[in-house]
Design an enzyme around this catalytic site. Structure first.
Site, short mmCIF file in Angstrom:
data_model
loop_
_atom_site.label_atom_id
_atom_site.label_comp_id
_atom_site.label_asym_id
_atom_site.label_seq_id
_atom_site.Cartn_x
_atom_site.Cartn_y
_atom_site.Cartn_z
N ALA A 121 0.84 -1.20 0.00
CA ALA A 121 0.00 0.00 0.00
C ALA A 121 0.87 1.25 0.00
CB ALA A 121 -0.92 -0.02 1.20
N TYR A 259 12.79 1.10 -2.64
CA TYR A 259 11.93 1.04 -3.82
C TYR A 259 12.05 -0.32 -4.53
CZ TYR A 259 11.48 6.22 -3.68
OH TYR A 259 11.23 7.52 -3.33
N ARG A 266 8.69 -4.23 -12.07
CA ARG A 266 9.09 -3.70 -13.38
C ARG A 266 9.94 -4.71 -14.14
NH1 ARG A 266 10.70 1.81 -10.52
NH2 ARG A 266 8.58 2.50 -10.04
N HIS A 313 0.71 -7.26 -42.11
CA HIS A 313 1.42 -6.08 -41.61
C HIS A 313 0.88 -5.66 -40.25
CE1 HIS A 313 2.68 -1.72 -41.86
NE2 HIS A 313 3.79 -2.36 -42.14
N SER A 363 8.19 1.01 -19.83
CA SER A 363 7.38 1.99 -20.57
C SER A 363 7.19 1.57 -22.02
CB SER A 363 8.04 3.37 -20.52
OG SER A 363 8.29 3.72 -19.20
N GLU A 405 3.12 0.68 -11.39
CA GLU A 405 4.59 0.62 -11.25
C GLU A 405 5.28 1.80 -11.91
OE1 GLU A 405 5.80 -0.58 -8.97
OE2 GLU A 405 4.62 -2.39 -8.73
N ARG A 507 13.08 6.42 -25.32
CA ARG A 507 12.43 5.37 -26.13
C ARG A 507 13.42 4.77 -27.12
NH1 ARG A 507 8.45 9.30 -26.74
NH2 ARG A 507 6.81 9.06 -25.17
#
Ligand SMILES: CCCCCCCCCCCCCCCCCCCCCCCC(=O)SCCNC(=O)CCNC(=O)[C@H](O)C(C)(C)COP(=O)(O)OP(=O)(O)OC[C@H]1O[C@@H](n2cnc3c(N)ncnc32)[C@H](O)[C@@H]1OP(=O)(O)O
Ligand code: FAD
Length: 642
Positions: A121, A259, A266, A313, A363, A405, A507
């Site tokens: 939590a 963390y 992740r 495709h 991500s 996350e 990215r």
């Protein structure tokens, strides 16, 4: 191929054995299709199966093996979650990584035996991303040696934790720790929420379910408030941080070591996403080889829709991504397990690299998985929109990964911090200090790409081209950021003004990592036929991905228009080459019909008959005349006729 996907022959065989055992245990099957159940029915059904699993799990799997657990979970409980999902995914990992040996001895065996059910939590109504501004407090009372947990206002209510609402009786709660009026920031505490006998909330606790969501509706995501709720000092998880009885604070070896439960998910969720993408594609590709619609040659019968190039495709580049994510995910889990081991023995030097990598992968993979699943749904035409396809449910579950996350934009920005630091090293002539994942940033590239210029260069020129665009974008975004600061902008303002460019760099860097992981895996394969099939898929992957990011390589002339035409032609060539293998490339994941839960994606291809059967089993069809008709529509029509 299954051995490549699942990591080894043994793992692939074990999966088959587990599926076969489950097929023989009707008590573990859905009692009716999940789409026809209410939320309450689904939760009940899932809890029923969980209790059977607790009894019989040892007969089916090795319960200490996370891969076997995960497979059992997907087959029996399914993707929509279960009343103990967070117990396995975050509560136990948080205790394992953050509780001291003494604390583990007290709580872990109970959690593993399922005497207690726990969750994680952290998120609140007002804050999820910005952990520094969580509002729940844990104030140390020196006199009683207790922490007093408190929810000062409505925005401080814990909000979202999975299985918090109704199922869990314990939680690892993240709260700001205050000792002698000093705030030490968010820390994890083990907190009992409900009475172990009655399951009633304990005095001082307000708790409940937050209501239905886009998907994951078997999970009772919850809210939680504390009214000056007391827990012993020793409930602070003390593997890395300590608070002595007199309130002395002993800080951890790394500020973000608490963390770790987030980093755990992740790292592990990548292969979970690959599985969901492959499941949706398996359904769509099987259906596309059953569904006949229209002709390509008018003199011939109607074709399977999989023969259309547009359909290929739509689906095949995502097949390549599913494999790429599975391979990159397997590497990441290995790295995570290594870093976790090091962390436990006090070496925190790899945490920043792991955090950057998992932030970017989480991500990019969740976003592209969502895209791929949605395309798979559309590729099934009208029947894709029916819950009988089950693709919309897979989509809803998978897309949650873009948010939980760490919201995707936010996590890309975390990776960008790492990339900007690396760019600073390059600019100050310290490239030798770059970590292995960013070493390419310090390497001078050719003036132009050599794709299509060097025969038999394999994938080397592609990797170099991805490296070039990633490096260029990283240095460009970093220049923009440093430039603004040189002009006098405050660091945070400058960062915000560059954040779109920074996320583009993140990215590109992540997509490069995924391509490299795919290349590494293909290079390792000894079996010629498997290598050939995966090499075709890799060709499609590198060409499709490069086309997708081509503008970055075109703008500085690294790629020419003619090279772009070559890359496009390669995409079309490999769509055709993959066509004969397409169904097998997905069948190789060996999802059982029980696991897929899809009428459209049945292994036997008997779609139409079963769609009709499925529709007839709809609760609406139990009667020919619904009470909505007798009560409202019929009187309305009768009145209109008067
Ligand atoms: C039959 C039984 C079935 C049981 C099944 C069992 C199966 C077991 C197998 C397991 C399979 C698992 C599959 C997964 C399936 C998924 C299921 C779904 C479950 C859903 C769970 C969802 C749970 C949650 O969402 S929990 C809440 C998560 N919340 C967040 O993620 C919040 C996001 N925010 C943050 O992380 C931080 O606030 C952040 C990082 C954005 C900023 O933090 P902070 O403000 O503290 O730091 P900064 O000032 O920005 O940065 C300072 C500095 O620290 C660095 N840093 C940050 N984080 C880390 C880190 N983790 N590690 C290392 N370093 C970190 C940061 O980069 C900065 O560094 P600089 O050097 O200064 O740049
Ligand atoms: C299915 C599901 C399960 C979950 N399970 C749990 C759980 O078990 N335990 C738990 O504690 N939590 C859980 N969560 C909560 C989840 O971790 C958070 O919702 C998530 O971290 C995002 O935080 P947020 O909701 O505060 O989003 P916000 O931060 O409010 O995001 C809103 C928008 O603001 C943007 N934004 C925010 N900060 C920044 C920034 N610094 N820079 C740029 N843009 C920014 C985001 O990109 C986004 O576009 C769950 C959530 C979901 C959906």
């Amino acid at each position: 191929m299954a051995a490549q996907i699942w990591g080894s022959e043994k793992r692939a065989r074990r999966r088959r054995e587990i599926s076969a055992k489950i097929a023989q245990m009707p008590e573990l099957h859905d009692s009716k299709p999940l789409p026809f159940m209410t939320r309450e029915e689904k939760i009940m059904e899932s809890a029923r199966k969980l209790t059977i699993l607790t009894e019989k799990m040892g007969q089916i799997i090795d319960p200490t093996d996370p891969a076997e657990l995960y497979h059992l979970n997907n087959e029996v409980l399914g993707l929509e979650g279960n009343p103990m999902a967070l117990h396995g995914v975050m509560f136990i990992p948080a205790l394992s990584a953050q509780a001291s040996d003494e604390q583990q001895a007290k709580w872990l065996p109970r959690a593993l035996r399922r005497e207690i059910i726990g969750t994680y939590a952290q998120t609140e109504l007002g804050h999820g991303t910005n952990l520094q501004n969580l509002e729940t407090t844990a104030t140390y009372d020196l006199a009683t040696q207790e922490f007093v947990l408190h929810t000062p206002q409505i925005t401080a209510l814990k909000w979202w934790p999975g299985n918090l609402g109704k199922s869990s009786n314990y939680a690892v709660v993240v709260a700001h720790m205050i000792i002698k009026a000093k705030n030490y920031g968010p820390h994890p505490f083990m907190v009992q929420l409900r009475d172990e006998k009655t399951h009633e909330p304990l005095p001082g606790i307000t708790i409940g379910d937050i209501g239905p969501k886009m998907a994951y509706n078997i999970v009772d995501n919850g809210f939680l408030g504390f009214n000056k709720y007391r827990i012993p000092r020793t409930n602070l998880l003390m593997r890395h941080t300590k608070v002595e009885a007199d309130g002395t604070y002993i800080k951890p070896p790394h500020a973000k070591i608490n963390y770790s439960a987030m980093v755990h998910v992740r790292a592990y969720m990548l292969t979970g996403q690959a599985i969901m993408l492959a499941s949706a594609l398996n359904i769509a590709t099987r259906y596309s080889s059953v569904r006949r619609q229209g002709q390509i040659d008018k003199s011939q019968p109607e074709v399977k829709v999989l023969e259309y190039q547009t359909q290929q495709h739509r689906l095949f580049p995502s097949i390549a991504r599913a494999y790429a994510f599975q391979f990159a995910g397997a590497e990441t889990v290995k790295l995570y397990e290594h870093v976790l081991k090091e962390m436990k023995s006090g070496n925190v030097s790899l945490m920043a690299d792991l955090h950057a990598l998992t932030s970017g992968l989480k991500s990019v993979v969740t976003y592209q998985t969502g895209e791929g699943i949605e395309q798979a749904r559309m590729a099934c035409g009208g029947h894709g929109y029916s819950m009988a396809s089950y693709i919309s449910e897979i989509y809803g579950v998978a897309i949650g990964g873009c948010t939980y996350e760490g919201e995707n934009m936010v996590m890309l920005l975390q990776l960008a911090r790492y990339l900007v630091k690396s760019a600073a090293l390059v600019k100050s002539g310290q490239s030798s200090k770059l970590g292995p994942l960013v070493a390419y940033l310090g390497v001078k590239s050719e003036p132009t790409s050599l794709i299509d210029r060097i025969p038999n260069s394999g994938f080397t020129e592609y990797v170099k081209t991805f490296q070039h665009v990633s490096k260029r974008q990283t240095l460009k975004a970093a220049d923009m950021f440093f430039g603004l600061m040189e002009k006098g902008e405050k660091r945070e303002i400058a960062w915000n003004k560059c954040s779109v460019e920074l996320n583009r760099a993140s990215r590109l860097h992540t997509r490069l990592f995924i391509v490299e992981a795919f290349v590494r895996r293909v290079n390792e394969i000894a079996d010629i036929r498997i290598k050939e099939a995966l090499t075709d898929l890799l060709h499609l992957h590198v060409n499709y991905e490069l086309l997708d990011i081509a503008s970055y390589a075109l703008e500085d002339g690294f790629l020419s228009a003619s090279q772009l035409d070559y890359i496009r032609d390669q995409v079309y060539l490999y769509l055709g080459k993959i066509r004969p293998n397409a169904v097998s490339l997905l069948d190789s994941w060996e999802f059982s019909d029980i696991e897929l839960r899809s009428v459209l994606g049945r292994r036997d291809g008997n779609v139409y008959e079963n769609l009709f059967k499925w529709a007839k089993s709809s609760p609406l069809n139990k009667t020919d005349v619904l009470s909505s008709v007798t009560q409202y529509l019929k009187p309305m029509m009768e009145k209109a006729r008067l």
